[in-house]
Design a protein around this motif. Structure first.
Motif, PDB file in Angstrom:
ATOM      1  N   TYR A 258       0.826  -1.204   0.000  1.00 50.56           N
ATOM      2  CA  TYR A 258       0.000   0.000   0.000  1.00 50.56           C
ATOM      3  C   TYR A 258       0.865   1.261   0.000  1.00 50.56           C
TER       4      TYR A 258
ATOM      5  N   ILE B 139       1.888   1.701  -3.643  1.00 46.80           N
ATOM      6  CA  ILE B 139       0.765   2.216  -4.426  1.00 46.80           C
ATOM      7  C   ILE B 139       0.564   3.700  -4.137  1.00 46.80           C
ATOM      8  N   ALA B 140       0.643   4.059  -2.855  1.00 43.60           N
ATOM      9  CA  ALA B 140       0.462   5.471  -2.481  1.00 43.60           C
ATOM     10  C   ALA B 140       1.547   6.337  -3.117  1.00 43.60           C
TER      11      ALA B 140
ATOM     12  N   ILE C 210       3.235   5.733  -5.884  1.00 47.24           N
ATOM     13  CA  ILE C 210       2.988   5.835  -7.327  1.00 47.24           C
ATOM     14  C   ILE C 210       1.895   6.856  -7.616  1.00 47.24           C
ATOM     15  N   LEU C 211       0.810   6.811  -6.826  1.00 45.59           N
ATOM     16  CA  LEU C 211      -0.295   7.741  -7.043  1.00 45.59           C
ATOM     17  C   LEU C 211       0.148   9.184  -6.798  1.00 45.59           C
ATOM     18  N   VAL C 212       0.942   9.384  -5.750  1.00 43.48           N
ATOM     19  CA  VAL C 212       1.420  10.741  -5.465  1.00 43.48           C
ATOM     20  C   VAL C 212       2.323  11.240  -6.588  1.00 43.48           C
ATOM     21  N   SER C 213       3.229  10.373  -7.067  1.00 42.42           N
ATOM     22  CA  SER C 213       4.124  10.760  -8.158  1.00 42.42           C
ATOM     23  C   SER C 213       3.342  11.104  -9.422  1.00 42.42           C
ATOM     24  N   PHE C 214       2.330  10.284  -9.707  1.00 51.27           N
ATOM     25  CA  PHE C 214       1.500  10.545 -10.884  1.00 51.27           C
ATOM     26  C   PHE C 214       0.793  11.890 -10.761  1.00 51.27           C
ATOM     27  N   PHE C 215       0.270  12.170  -9.586  1.00 46.18           N
ATOM     28  CA  PHE C 215      -0.447  13.422  -9.369  1.00 46.18           C
ATOM     29  C   PHE C 215       0.493  14.617  -9.529  1.00 46.18           C
TER      30      PHE C 215
END
Length: 315
Positions: A216, A219-220, A222-227
């Motif tokens: 998790y 995943i968090a 990756i999501l932060v980097s994408f944002f």
């Protein structure tokens, strides 16, 4: 006779200070309050089966007022059910009951709200291995509600919890005011395993050697980097569009200035009157605005010629 008797061990380092507790001492008032809460409210008969450690039962076949409030309340806390309901009789034994009592953070004590519904008020201590007289009858020590620390399984050195608050207080008030026969809906035998399975399926990790926390966390990240990347790209696009707009605006402004300063010249005949005769003079230039209105020059010339040729009264 006293309703509650608290025996204090003499081999512990106790603090009786009204102020801060020394880090190497237990607060006597906190421990005494903890034990009194067990005497008046948080007690019951849930225990291991005498013949089969894979099952649980009610000691002496009795059900305390608090035991009626012990509920399994996942995933929908408003639809919690009382775990003693899996027993066919109060003298019976049940593997489902033991599974509920060792469900790890899924066990709660519920109270009847003013709206007439049952709601989980206190998360109970329910480790995967049942501990007699400790499991169920204490608050979960890792709960986010620090007000219930007074009912934690073990007191902490240097800690003082001298008031009854939070869910602990709500449970005590319910037991003092509600009729004993008022209890949450009883669990069916199959319901316990269905609730446990729903919890396991939601929290299962299938990512190889990664733990749940690591997975998790990944995943968090990756999501932060994408944002962050998406925001950066959007800002770059906005800046480029802004620069392009400014460049076009400046170009248009320069063009307007050049057009206004641009002079187009052309030789035109100029007439002058000298010695009573109309004669042509050196050509001169004029700007575009004069060129666009060519009718002005002939008219002016015609008027001058007429003025010269016209006879005067003196002639």
């Amino acid at each position: 006779d006293a309703d509650v008797v608290v025996l204090i061990a003499t081999d512990r380092a106790w603090s009786t200070s009204d102020h801060a507790v020394a880090s190497a001492h237990y607060d006597l008032e906190t421990v005494t309050l903890h034990e009194m809460l067990h005497g008046v409210a948080f007690n019951g008969a849930f225990t291991h089966s005498n013949s089969d450690r894979s099952k649980a039962m009610l000691a002496r076949g009795e059900l305390s007022a608090f035991d009626r409030l012990v509920t399994l309340s996942y995933p929908n806390r408003s639809a919690s059910c009382a775990v003693y309901g899996v027993l066919s009789t109060l003298q019976g034994e049940s593997a489902e009951l033991l599974a509920a009592l060792t469900s790890e953070k899924l066990l709660s004590a519920s109270i009847l709200t003013e709206s007439g519904t049952w709601s989980a008020a206190l998360q109970l201590y329910s480790p995967s291995s049942f501990v007699a007289r400790t499991s169920v009858y204490h608050a979960e020590p890792t709960s986010k509600f620090s007000d219930d620390r007074v009912l934690a399984p073990q007191p902490r050195l240097g800690e003082a919890r001298r008031e009854v608050r939070g869910g602990t207080l709500r449970i005590v008030r319910h037991l003092l005011n509600a009729p004993i026969d008022v209890a949450p809906r009883r669990c069916a035998e199959s319901e316990v395993y269905a609730i446990l399975a729903a919890h396991d399926n939601e929290h299962k990790c299938t990512e190889g050697s990664l733990s749940c926390g690591a997975f998790y966390g990944l995943i968090a990240g990756i999501l932060v980097s994408f944002f962050v990347g998406a925001v950066a790209i959007a800002l770059i696009v906005i800046v480029r569009k802004r620069r392009a707009t400014l460049a076009r605006t400046e170009a248009n402004a320069d063009g307007d200035v050049r057009n206004s300063e641009k002079i187009e010249t052309r030789d035109l005949p100029v007439f002058a009157v000298m010695d009573g005769k109309v004669q042509s003079a050196e050509p001169r230039t004029h700007d575009k605005c004069v060129e666009n209105d060519k009718s002005l020059v002939p008219q002016a010339v015609a008027k001058n010629v007429s003025a010269v040729d016209a006879p005067t009264s003196e002639t």
